[in-house]
Design an enzyme around this catalytic site. Structure first.
Site, PDB file in Angstrom:
ATOM      1  N   CYS A 100      80.008  65.158  56.160  1.00 57.00           N
ATOM      2  CA  CYS A 100      80.160  66.459  55.507  1.00 57.00           C
ATOM      3  C   CYS A 100      81.638  66.768  55.352  1.00 57.00           C
ATOM      4  O   CYS A 100      82.496  66.029  55.818  1.00 57.00           O
ATOM      5  CB  CYS A 100      79.511  67.531  56.373  1.00 57.00           C
ATOM      6  N   ARG A 159      82.402  64.273  49.846  1.00 57.54           N
ATOM      7  CA  ARG A 159      81.873  63.932  51.171  1.00 57.54           C
ATOM      8  C   ARG A 159      80.420  64.360  51.337  1.00 57.54           C
ATOM      9  O   ARG A 159      79.766  63.959  52.296  1.00 57.54           O
ATOM     10  CB  ARG A 159      82.710  64.592  52.274  1.00 57.54           C
ATOM     11  N   TRP A 164      76.422  66.825  53.866  1.00 56.50           N
ATOM     12  CA  TRP A 164      75.717  65.580  53.572  1.00 56.50           C
ATOM     13  C   TRP A 164      74.651  65.491  54.653  1.00 56.50           C
ATOM     14  O   TRP A 164      74.936  65.212  55.811  1.00 56.50           O
ATOM     15  CB  TRP A 164      76.665  64.381  53.650  1.00 56.50           C
ATOM     16  N   ASN A 176      80.794  68.297  61.187  1.00 50.79           N
ATOM     17  CA  ASN A 176      80.642  67.020  60.482  1.00 50.79           C
ATOM     18  C   ASN A 176      80.466  65.943  61.541  1.00 50.79           C
ATOM     19  O   ASN A 176      81.292  65.811  62.450  1.00 50.79           O
ATOM     20  CB  ASN A 176      81.881  66.700  59.640  1.00 50.79           C
ATOM     21  N   GLY A 177      79.377  65.205  61.464  1.00 50.03           N
ATOM     22  CA  GLY A 177      79.120  64.156  62.462  1.00 50.03           C
ATOM     23  C   GLY A 177      77.663  64.154  62.863  1.00 50.03           C
ATOM     24  O   GLY A 177      76.817  64.768  62.184  1.00 50.03           O
ATOM     25  N   GLU A 188      73.982  38.741  46.205  1.00 50.85           N
ATOM     26  CA  GLU A 188      74.678  40.028  46.234  1.00 50.85           C
ATOM     27  C   GLU A 188      76.139  39.874  45.798  1.00 50.85           C
ATOM     28  O   GLU A 188      76.664  40.678  45.027  1.00 50.85           O
ATOM     29  CB  GLU A 188      74.595  40.658  47.629  1.00 50.85           C
ATOM     30  N   LYS A 202      77.924  41.759  42.584  1.00 51.73           N
ATOM     31  CA  LYS A 202      79.122  42.611  42.696  1.00 51.73           C
ATOM     32  C   LYS A 202      80.154  42.247  41.637  1.00 51.73           C
ATOM     33  O   LYS A 202      80.674  43.088  40.925  1.00 51.73           O
ATOM     34  CB  LYS A 202      79.742  42.494  44.105  1.00 51.73           C
ATOM     35  N   GLU A 235      78.965  43.190  38.128  1.00 51.65           N
ATOM     36  CA  GLU A 235      78.942  44.644  37.877  1.00 51.65           C
ATOM     37  C   GLU A 235      80.312  45.208  37.516  1.00 51.65           C
ATOM     38  O   GLU A 235      80.441  46.022  36.618  1.00 51.65           O
ATOM     39  CB  GLU A 235      78.519  45.376  39.151  1.00 51.65           C
ATOM     40  N   HIS A 282      69.020  20.176  40.564  1.00 50.51           N
ATOM     41  CA  HIS A 282      67.828  20.213  39.693  1.00 50.51           C
ATOM     42  C   HIS A 282      68.150  20.889  38.362  1.00 50.51           C
ATOM     43  O   HIS A 282      67.265  21.340  37.643  1.00 50.51           O
ATOM     44  CB  HIS A 282      66.685  20.944  40.412  1.00 50.51           C
ATOM     45  N   LYS A 334      75.115  55.231  38.900  1.00 50.93           N
ATOM     46  CA  LYS A 334      74.950  55.088  40.346  1.00 50.93           C
ATOM     47  C   LYS A 334      73.474  55.130  40.732  1.00 50.93           C
ATOM     48  O   LYS A 334      73.026  54.413  41.625  1.00 50.93           O
ATOM     49  CB  LYS A 334      75.709  56.192  41.073  1.00 50.93           C
TER      50      LYS A 334
END
Ligand code: AGP
Length: 609
Positions: free
Chosen positions: A2, A27, A74, A100-101, A482, A486, A489, A505, A604
């Site tokens: 947050c 945040r 958040w 925050n936490g 992955e 990346k 993208e 092959h 996103k």
């Protein structure tokens, strides 16, 4: 993750708090609120939604006063709602707190305070703080705060005001970021520097377990045990834009550097040193439930799907239950065999991806139990699943997912260990080995981030190429997929990942002189096989950069460059091996002058089919 702010001085606090929160909205943006001390009372305005919703309310109901705290949320504990919004207060609204936490022992503290007659209004972990301070308060808010935080376990940055002491603003920090802005006849607190930059460039960077007591003319800093601390002022030279990225050039590279903390947070209160059991939050899956499950489906899209591929390997390896992994857009239309003996795991950072949501609904309609692994509290996937396991990566701003992916991997290991313990396939010994190695991953990830030069050099050599190949076996193949995604993208290079044994092959026909090949060789039992696959592409002129554990020196004999990863168990390698691949994609995109955080043609969260 947050954002918190605070102000004490001669000016109206609300506009300064709102300005500060607007600089911290990256945040978290689930809800926002302020608490203002005025004429011996605390006035609070808070609501669900973006900061703009709070601004509307404050326009309709202006609040006076020059001492206040503010918050943009958040959500981690308790869905986004008006009630769960911060600030939180004690019963008679004489003490208010923004946080925050994550307070790990909040349930225990809550039970204790309820036994003392305290009443709770919210589902948040934070609400224990104002009640705890109230419990210790005897006219000295500084002393009461110190006593309260001595009871709290976990991470916290706190902003605290008390209507009985309107000349003080209190700030406390442990593991979550917090700074104090030093003004002229006024002072500020904030989660991050951008929030105070419009007013001052002189800040105190609070260290862990430190507390600041602000008046309008003075700032005093103590340890939370009460020892006075003399601290240097840090003069900020950054511009506001880069400050929002914490001094990093892009959100993606900032988020790559946030992975050690994201990994740690996602293991917090689930996997603990010396504890032989996994705490799977509120997910109640019994031994009988698992005995009735004859198939597990993991369904997701993009990067989340790649995390699912690792999930398949580790769940089958540790829990010995058959797992099928599917891209959601295919799964939802191929009439998959689902019934009440099916367990589905859907993975989604945003929790709003349309295909994944539809797959979830298909599963539930056919009687499956659905566990959602998501990063957004209160998202559609979280609300509609049978159970939810949150990844605690914090808000991920860059389109290319990085820290959310590694936390999804951690979630896969946690689920695999939980199921393996439940059906007895994971022995105490094996559990302890994997647990202790997992708890070391944050530190090893931190160490890995220091090794970026080799990757920067490789990127600088190869960013001109139109094609790149990624090869690996077993878990390395899943991570190679992955890595290739990346670089596709964000740098628009046509990269393909192949199971290394599959090259001969067909795909090896694409290998030509100087073609860059990224080879992952972290699976001990497959290492020799990987060496020969690397030799195959080298023989066709490929330029190879390999990723292997420290100590596997043979690989340097067949590679042009090697990035050595800190040694861990092969089964845990994906959490580390993906990090240099993210860095490679990042530096290649920077070399090509691409818009790293907002790549072309991508969003996103893909909320359409
Ligand atoms: C990953 O970098 C991409 N942003 C994309 O592939 C993403 O993983 C996919 O759209 C799934 O998103 P989700 O995790 O929010 O469901």
């Amino acid at each position: 993750m947050c954002g918190i702010v605070g102000y004490i001085g001669p000016k109206k606090a609300v506009p300064i708090l709102i300005e500060g929160l607007s600089k911290l909205e990256y945040r978290g943006y689930d809800s926002a609120g302020v608490a203002i001390v005025n004429n011996g009372k605390i006035e609070i305005e808070k609501c669900k939604g973006r900061l703009s919703a709070l601004e509307e309310r404050l326009k309709a109901n202006p609040i006076d006063g020059s001492l206040g705290i503010g918050h943009t949320r958040w959500a981690t504990h308790g869905e986004p709602s008006d009630v769960n919004s911060h600030p939180h207060s004690n019963k008679d609204f004489t003490i208010s707190v923004v946080h925050n936490g994550i307070i790990e022992n909040y349930l225990k503290l809550k039970e204790w305070l309820i036994s003392l007659g305290y009443e709770f209004k919210t589902e948040t972990d934070t609400e224990v703080v104002p009640h705890l301070i109230d419990y210790f308060y005897d006219g000295d808010i500084v002393k009461a705060t110190m006593q309260a935080v001595s009871k709290i376990e976990g991470s916290y940055a706190l902003g605290i005001v008390c209507s009985k002491e309107p000349d003080k603003l209190i700030a406390v920090r442990k593991d979550s970021p917090l700074i104090v802005g030093k003004g002229n006849g006024e002072n500020f607190i904030a989660s991050d520097i951008p929030a105070v930059l419009p007013y001052t460039r002189d800040v105190y960077l609070l260290d862990n377990r430190e507390m600041a007591v602000l008046t309008k003319d003075n700032v005093e800093i103590y340890t939370i045990e009460g020892l006075k601390v003399n601290k240097e002022v840090f003069h900020v030279t950054w511009d506001a834009a880069s400050a929002e990225k914490g001094g990093y050039e892009h959100f993606m590279i900032k988020e790559i550097h946030e992975q050690p903390k994201a990994i740690k947070d996602t293991m917090t209160s689930r996997l603990m040193p010396g504890v032989d059991e996994i705490k799977l939050d509120d997910i109640k899956l019994t031994k009988e439930d698992l005995q009735n499950i004859n198939k597990i489906y993991i369904v997701a899209c993009g990067t989340a799907y790649h995390a699912g591929m690792v999930g398949k390997y580790v769940i089958e390896r540790l829990a010995k239950v058959p797992v099928e992994v599917d891209v959601a857009s295919e799964f939802r239309y191929r009439n998959p065999l689902i019934n009440k003996n099916t367990l589905m795991i859907v993975i989604s950072q945003s929790g709003e991806t349309a295909d994944t949501l539809a797959a979830l609904r298909l599963g539930k309609e056919n009687g499956a139990r659905v566990i959602a692994v998501t990063n957004v509290v209160g998202s559609s996937v979280a609300r509609e699943a049978t159970d939810v396991l949150y990844t605690w990566a914090g808000p991920e701003i860059a389109v290319a997912s990085t820290k959310a992916y590694v936390t999804q991997l951690i979630a896969m290991y946690i689920i695999a260990l939980y199921l393996g313990r439940l059906n007895g396939n994971v022995s105490d010994e094996e559990f302890r080995l994997i647990r202790d190695e997992m708890l070391k991953l944050p530190e090893k990830a931190e160490h890995l981030l220091e090794q970026k030069e080799t990757i920067q050099k490789f990127a600088a050599m190869h960013y001109v190429h139109k094609d790149m190949f990624y090869i690996g076996r077993g878990l390395d193949f899943a991570v190679a997929l992955e890595g290739a995604l990346k670089i596709k993208e964000i740098s628009y290079i046509h990269a393909e990942a192949y199971a290394a044994g599959e090259l001969k092959h067909g795909p090896i026909a694409l290998i030509d002189k100087g073609v860059p090949v990224i080879a992952l060789a972290t699976q001990d039992e497959l290492f020799e096989k990987m060496l020969s696959n690397i030799k195959e592409v080298v023989a066709r002129g490929a330029h190879v950069i390999s990723f292997a554990f420290e100590g596997n020196d043979d690989i340097s004999k067949v590679s042009d460059a090697v990035v050595y990863l800190p040694k861990t168990l092969s089964i845990l390698a994906p959490v580390l091996s993906v990090i240099p691949l993210q860095l490679l994609a990042y530096y290649t995109a920077v070399e090509r002058g691409c818009d790293v955080d907002k790549p072309r043609n991508l969003a996103k969260s893909v909320t359409v089919e």
